[in-house]
Design a protein around this motif. Structure first.
Motif, PDB file in Angstrom:
ATOM      1  N   ARG A   2     -14.665 -70.691  18.592  1.00  0.00           N
ATOM      2  CA  ARG A   2     -14.026 -70.194  19.799  1.00  0.00           C
ATOM      3  C   ARG A   2     -13.838 -68.689  19.697  1.00  0.00           C
ATOM      4  O   ARG A   2     -13.915 -68.106  18.626  1.00  0.00           O
ATOM      5  N   LEU A   3     -13.552 -68.076  20.836  1.00  0.00           N
ATOM      6  CA  LEU A   3     -13.171 -66.675  20.867  1.00  0.00           C
ATOM      7  C   LEU A   3     -11.653 -66.598  20.778  1.00  0.00           C
ATOM      8  O   LEU A   3     -10.951 -67.332  21.471  1.00  0.00           O
ATOM      9  N   VAL A   4     -11.154 -65.711  19.934  1.00  0.00           N
ATOM     10  CA  VAL A   4      -9.723 -65.543  19.741  1.00  0.00           C
ATOM     11  C   VAL A   4      -9.317 -64.173  20.260  1.00  0.00           C
ATOM     12  O   VAL A   4      -9.962 -63.166  19.952  1.00  0.00           O
ATOM     13  N   VAL A   5      -8.236 -64.128  21.040  1.00  0.00           N
ATOM     14  CA  VAL A   5      -7.717 -62.863  21.560  1.00  0.00           C
ATOM     15  C   VAL A   5      -6.296 -62.664  21.049  1.00  0.00           C
ATOM     16  O   VAL A   5      -5.449 -63.552  21.185  1.00  0.00           O
ATOM     17  N   GLY A   6      -6.042 -61.498  20.461  1.00  0.00           N
ATOM     18  CA  GLY A   6      -4.683 -61.131  20.098  1.00  0.00           C
ATOM     19  C   GLY A   6      -4.000 -60.496  21.288  1.00  0.00           C
ATOM     20  O   GLY A   6      -4.454 -59.468  21.790  1.00  0.00           O
ATOM     21  N   VAL A   7      -2.922 -61.114  21.787  1.00  0.00           N
ATOM     22  CA  VAL A   7      -2.222 -60.595  22.968  1.00  0.00           C
ATOM     23  C   VAL A   7      -0.815 -60.161  22.584  1.00  0.00           C
ATOM     24  O   VAL A   7      -0.207 -60.711  21.665  1.00  0.00           O
ATOM     25  N   ASP A   8      -0.304 -59.148  23.292  1.00  0.00           N
ATOM     26  CA  ASP A   8       1.055 -58.672  23.022  1.00  0.00           C
ATOM     27  C   ASP A   8       1.758 -58.201  24.286  1.00  0.00           C
ATOM     28  O   ASP A   8       2.816 -57.589  24.214  1.00  0.00           O
ATOM     29  N   GLY A   9       1.177 -58.494  25.449  1.00  0.00           N
ATOM     30  CA  GLY A   9       1.802 -58.104  26.707  1.00  0.00           C
ATOM     31  C   GLY A   9       1.394 -56.751  27.226  1.00  0.00           C
ATOM     32  O   GLY A   9       1.723 -56.385  28.354  1.00  0.00           O
ATOM     33  N   PRO A  89       1.057 -59.900  12.774  1.00  0.00           N
ATOM     34  CA  PRO A  89      -0.168 -60.014  13.570  1.00  0.00           C
ATOM     35  C   PRO A  89      -1.437 -59.862  12.744  1.00  0.00           C
ATOM     36  O   PRO A  89      -2.407 -60.595  12.950  1.00  0.00           O
ATOM     37  N   GLU A  90      -1.445 -58.892  11.819  1.00  0.00           N
ATOM     38  CA  GLU A  90      -2.645 -58.677  11.008  1.00  0.00           C
ATOM     39  C   GLU A  90      -3.002 -59.926  10.215  1.00  0.00           C
ATOM     40  O   GLU A  90      -4.161 -60.365  10.189  1.00  0.00           O
ATOM     41  N   GLN A  91      -2.007 -60.493   9.565  1.00  0.00           N
ATOM     42  CA  GLN A  91      -2.234 -61.687   8.751  1.00  0.00           C
ATOM     43  C   GLN A  91      -2.711 -62.852   9.611  1.00  0.00           C
ATOM     44  O   GLN A  91      -3.654 -63.576   9.247  1.00  0.00           O
ATOM     45  N   ALA A  92      -2.072 -63.055  10.756  1.00  0.00           N
ATOM     46  CA  ALA A  92      -2.420 -64.178  11.622  1.00  0.00           C
ATOM     47  C   ALA A  92      -3.845 -64.053  12.156  1.00  0.00           C
ATOM     48  O   ALA A  92      -4.610 -65.028  12.151  1.00  0.00           O
ATOM     49  N   LEU A  93      -4.216 -62.862  12.612  1.00  0.00           N
ATOM     50  CA  LEU A  93      -5.530 -62.694  13.225  1.00  0.00           C
ATOM     51  C   LEU A  93      -6.649 -62.732  12.196  1.00  0.00           C
ATOM     52  O   LEU A  93      -7.746 -63.238  12.481  1.00  0.00           O
ATOM     53  N   VAL A  94      -6.415 -62.214  11.004  1.00  0.00           N
ATOM     54  CA  VAL A  94      -7.431 -62.328   9.953  1.00  0.00           C
ATOM     55  C   VAL A  94      -7.628 -63.800   9.588  1.00  0.00           C
ATOM     56  O   VAL A  94      -8.761 -64.256   9.391  1.00  0.00           O
ATOM     57  N   SER A  99     -12.277 -69.163  11.656  1.00  0.00           N
ATOM     58  CA  SER A  99     -12.863 -70.195  12.515  1.00  0.00           C
ATOM     59  C   SER A  99     -13.166 -69.667  13.910  1.00  0.00           C
ATOM     60  O   SER A  99     -13.159 -70.426  14.882  1.00  0.00           O
ATOM     61  N   ALA A 100     -13.438 -68.373  14.022  1.00  0.00           N
ATOM     62  CA  ALA A 100     -13.687 -67.758  15.335  1.00  0.00           C
ATOM     63  C   ALA A 100     -15.100 -67.208  15.429  1.00  0.00           C
ATOM     64  O   ALA A 100     -15.669 -66.764  14.432  1.00  0.00           O
ATOM     65  N   LEU A 101     -15.648 -67.227  16.630  1.00  0.00           N
ATOM     66  CA  LEU A 101     -16.902 -66.524  16.897  1.00  0.00           C
ATOM     67  C   LEU A 101     -16.663 -65.023  16.861  1.00  0.00           C
ATOM     68  O   LEU A 101     -17.505 -64.260  16.405  1.00  0.00           O
ATOM     69  N   ALA A 102     -15.511 -64.614  17.379  1.00  0.00           N
ATOM     70  CA  ALA A 102     -15.118 -63.207  17.364  1.00  0.00           C
ATOM     71  C   ALA A 102     -13.631 -63.127  17.664  1.00  0.00           C
ATOM     72  O   ALA A 102     -13.064 -64.022  18.296  1.00  0.00           O
ATOM     73  N   VAL A 103     -13.003 -62.058  17.195  1.00  0.00           N
ATOM     74  CA  VAL A 103     -11.620 -61.746  17.534  1.00  0.00           C
ATOM     75  C   VAL A 103     -11.647 -60.531  18.460  1.00  0.00           C
ATOM     76  O   VAL A 103     -12.312 -59.534  18.162  1.00  0.00           O
ATOM     77  N   GLY A 122      -5.246 -53.259  14.828  1.00  0.00           N
ATOM     78  CA  GLY A 122      -6.686 -53.242  15.083  1.00  0.00           C
ATOM     79  C   GLY A 122      -7.481 -52.793  13.883  1.00  0.00           C
ATOM     80  O   GLY A 122      -8.529 -53.373  13.559  1.00  0.00           O
ATOM     81  N   VAL A 123      -7.019 -51.754  13.194  1.00  0.00           N
ATOM     82  CA  VAL A 123      -7.726 -51.259  12.017  1.00  0.00           C
ATOM     83  C   VAL A 123      -7.757 -52.318  10.923  1.00  0.00           C
ATOM     84  O   VAL A 123      -8.809 -52.615  10.339  1.00  0.00           O
ATOM     85  N   THR A 124      -6.612 -52.920  10.627  1.00  0.00           N
ATOM     86  CA  THR A 124      -6.541 -53.907   9.554  1.00  0.00           C
ATOM     87  C   THR A 124      -7.400 -55.126   9.845  1.00  0.00           C
ATOM     88  O   THR A 124      -8.115 -55.634   8.972  1.00  0.00           O
ATOM     89  N   VAL A 125      -7.354 -55.612  11.079  1.00  0.00           N
ATOM     90  CA  VAL A 125      -8.159 -56.784  11.426  1.00  0.00           C
ATOM     91  C   VAL A 125      -9.648 -56.449  11.349  1.00  0.00           C
ATOM     92  O   VAL A 125     -10.445 -57.227  10.817  1.00  0.00           O
ATOM     93  N   ALA A 126     -10.040 -55.274  11.860  1.00  0.00           N
ATOM     94  CA  ALA A 126     -11.449 -54.881  11.783  1.00  0.00           C
ATOM     95  C   ALA A 126     -11.911 -54.734  10.340  1.00  0.00           C
ATOM     96  O   ALA A 126     -13.072 -55.002  10.014  1.00  0.00           O
TER      97      ALA A 126
END
Length: 283
Positions: A2-9, A89-94, A99-103, A122-126
């Motif tokens: 799946r595609l995963v999106v990090g959202v924060d409002g 957020p960094e830990q969760a998104l990594v 199991s993602a096609l892309a974040v 964004g830097v840490t996840v990338a």
């Protein structure tokens, strides 16, 4: 997958939702919207003072619900799920990237940082994600739809990072029905266009780099080749001005847990005129 999106409002993260919803529709894959924050560390039951739930949890749920409504309005046929994770957020998104096609991320969050500075999330996840990471800024709104005219640009250096970046770039180009342009930037040599695989005068170091990068290109995909003299970052930023997506590879060193992005990837993440995809490559 799946595609995963990090959202924060933030508006930037909602642009990321738009891009990901459109991309999920093209790929016919589910969309997962994630809000992550260590709210439980700062707001316990004693701070709620009689409230059923801490205010940060209420806000988090409102954020993901707003993002979900936006995604469903944009692409009603895409299956959308949401989650609120009480962690960094960094830990969760990594972790989600396993199991993602892309974040997919916005360029900045609710902290009010200027557009010239990419947030630390964004830097840490990338740097550490196990799948491609796509970063969008608010001013990428006109490039955020997969139907937008424009090619997919793949950055190629003297030592191509590998085939993962090519696969991702070629897949995006094929899904959108647009050309894939491989851009090699050299600090010396002759600047010029390199159409197809034919002859013509080329930079000596550009030929093997481009040939190596494009050796696994899918049959039937329109491929353009271009070599540019100058600083690699500047060349790719110029190429991003009329592109729908810029794709760069990021070499990963197994067992190394420090910064994993080079100066070129950092530069295009901060300043590209279109969305940027950073694709991990194991060196």
């Amino acid at each position: 997958m799946r595609l995963v999106v990090g959202v924060d409002g933030s508006e930037s993260s909602l642009r990321a939702v738009d891009w990901a919803a459109d991309n999920a529709a093209l790929r016919r894959t589910p969309l997962r919207l994630v809000y992550a924050s260590l709210w439980e560390r700062y707001e316990g039951a004693s701070l709620a003072q009689g409230a059923d739930r801490p205010s940060e949890q209420v806000m988090a749920e409102e954020i993901v619900q707003t993002a979900e409504r936006r995604a469903r309005r944009r692409q009603p046929d895409v299956h959308v799920t949401t989650d609120v994770l009480p962690e960094e957020p960094e830990q969760a998104l990594v972790r989600e990237s396993h199991s993602a096609l892309a974040v997919v991320l916005g360029h900045r969050g609710r902290s009010g940082m200027t557009e010239a500075i990419l947030g630390s999330v964004g830097v840490t996840v990338a740097e550490h994600a196990h799948c491609p990471v796509v970063v969008l800024r608010c001013d990428h709104a006109d490039r955020a739809r997969p139907g937008t005219p424009g090619r997919i640009v793949l950055g190629v250096d003297e030592k191509p990072a590998g085939s993962a970046a090519l696969r991702f770039a070629a897949e995006e180009a094929g899904l959108r029905g647009v050309p894939l342009e491989a851009v090699h930037v050299s600090r010396h040599g002759v600047t010029g266009a390199l159409p197809g695989r034919g002859g013509g005068k080329r930079e000596p170091d550009a030929v093997p780099a481009l040939d190596e990068a494009l050796r696994d290109v899918p049959i039937g995909l329109e491929v353009l080749r271009r070599t540019v003299s100058g600083r690699p970052r500047d060349g790719l930023l110029a190429a991003s001005r009329d592109a729908a997506l810029l794709v760069v590879g990021a070499r990963r060193r197994p067992g190394h847990f420090g910064p994993q992005l080079g100066r070129v990837a950092h530069g295009v993440l901060h300043h590209a005129a279109c969305p940027v995809a950073v694709v991990p490559e194991l060196s």
